[in-house]
Design a protein around this motif. Structure first.
Motif, PDB file in Angstrom:
ATOM      1  N   PHE A  39      -3.792   0.774  -2.617  1.00  0.00           N
ATOM      2  CA  PHE A  39      -5.209   0.634  -2.265  1.00  0.00           C
ATOM      3  C   PHE A  39      -6.074   0.410  -3.509  1.00  0.00           C
ATOM      4  CE2 PHE A  39      -9.339   2.787  -1.464  1.00  0.00           C
ATOM      5  CZ  PHE A  39      -9.810   1.914  -0.503  1.00  0.00           C
ATOM      6  N   GLN A  40      -6.886  -0.637  -3.452  1.00  0.00           N
ATOM      7  CA  GLN A  40      -7.762  -0.974  -4.584  1.00  0.00           C
ATOM      8  C   GLN A  40      -9.155  -1.300  -4.054  1.00  0.00           C
ATOM      9  OE1 GLN A  40      -6.129  -4.233  -6.782  1.00  0.00           O
ATOM     10  NE2 GLN A  40      -4.100  -3.322  -6.895  1.00  0.00           N
ATOM     11  N   PHE A  41     -10.057  -1.449  -4.990  1.00  0.00           N
ATOM     12  CA  PHE A  41     -11.417  -1.844  -4.612  1.00  0.00           C
ATOM     13  C   PHE A  41     -11.647  -3.265  -5.102  1.00  0.00           C
ATOM     14  CE2 PHE A  41     -16.039  -2.008  -5.059  1.00  0.00           C
ATOM     15  CZ  PHE A  41     -16.399  -1.582  -3.798  1.00  0.00           C
ATOM     16  N   GLY A  48     -12.718  -2.160   0.054  1.00  0.00           N
ATOM     17  CA  GLY A  48     -11.370  -1.839  -0.389  1.00  0.00           C
ATOM     18  C   GLY A  48     -10.371  -2.891   0.077  1.00  0.00           C
ATOM     19  N   ARG A  53      -1.928   4.283   0.083  1.00  0.00           N
ATOM     20  CA  ARG A  53      -2.693   5.243  -0.734  1.00  0.00           C
ATOM     21  C   ARG A  53      -1.720   6.273  -1.293  1.00  0.00           C
ATOM     22  NH1 ARG A  53      -8.211   5.943   2.835  1.00  0.00           N
ATOM     23  NH2 ARG A  53      -8.593   3.719   2.982  1.00  0.00           N
ATOM     24  N   ASP A 113     -13.030   3.953  -4.506  1.00  0.00           N
ATOM     25  CA  ASP A 113     -14.273   3.282  -4.099  1.00  0.00           C
ATOM     26  C   ASP A 113     -15.406   3.607  -5.064  1.00  0.00           C
ATOM     27  OD1 ASP A 113     -13.039   2.312  -1.854  1.00  0.00           O
ATOM     28  OD2 ASP A 113     -13.814   3.859  -0.513  1.00  0.00           O
ATOM     29  N   TYR A 121      -7.072   2.946  -9.409  1.00  0.00           N
ATOM     30  CA  TYR A 121      -6.523   2.366  -8.181  1.00  0.00           C
ATOM     31  C   TYR A 121      -5.470   3.320  -7.636  1.00  0.00           C
ATOM     32  CZ  TYR A 121      -8.488  -2.231  -9.489  1.00  0.00           C
ATOM     33  OH  TYR A 121      -9.317  -3.265  -9.808  1.00  0.00           O
TER      34      TYR A 121
END
Ligand code: SF4
Ligand code: SF4
Length: 165
Positions: A39-41, A48, A53, A113, A121
């Motif tokens: 999961f990244q922004f 996202g 995660r 976030d 991340y």
């Protein structure tokens, strides 16, 4: 009326899942392999990017020590402490970075976030069990290490959810 809509939604979801191929994973001999990044922004879209995660990765070259990740976690799990680092970065005058306690983290991703510098991340690393509580606390140096994951069964996570080949 809302009850009827709820029942229709539940049935719809159930029917969709009838077509999904089932498998039994012989863990720990076999492991899940998550395709793509965690999961990244996305700074371009401001939302996202779907991904597992798992354990975080911290990019020291981007972290300013602003503490916003820690503030984001305060009302959730209080898993982040800001600690002193023995490195000199021009952009991090206080020389502090996040340390994460995986005994407390609920893997919500809010810290990712909240980070305005894209320094934090999440990764595909989900094997975090430990015999001691202290080993669950990851220092900034440990968080900087990219996980090396050897896994077998491919799982892809995208906006529609998780799927396997
Ligand atoms: S992912 Fe973990 S560390 Fe980050 S805000 Fe959520 S609980 Fe806190
Ligand atoms: S990881 Fe991001 S939010 Fe947390 S201190 Fe570093 S720059 Fe700030």
């Amino acid at each position: 009326m809302s009850n009827v809509i709820g029942i229709i939604r539940a049935l719809n979801s159930g029917v969709k899942h009838l077509a999904i191929k089932r498998f039994t994973l012989r863990y720990p001999e076999q492991k899940l392999k998550f395709v793509g990044d965690g999961f990244q922004f996305n700074p371009e879209t401001g939302v996202g990017i779907a991904g597992l995660r798992g354990r975080h990765i911290l990019f020291h070259e981007h972290c300013t020590g602003c503490q916003l990740c820690s503030v984001a976690c305060e009302g959730i799990a209080e898993a982040i402490s800001m600690v002193k680092i023995h490195e000199t970065w021009k952009h991090n005058k206080k020389a502090i970075m996040p340390q994460i306690d995986y005994g407390k983290c609920v893997f919500c991703g809010l810290c990712v976030d909240a980070c305005p510098f894209y320094a934090l991340y999440m990764t595909n690393d989900y094997e975090l069990s430990s015999f001691t509580k202290s080993a669950l606390i990851y220092t900034p140096a440990q968080l900087a290490i990219k996980p090396n994951i050897a896994q077998d069964v491919e799982i892809k996570i995208d906006d529609r959810g998780a799927s396997h080949g």
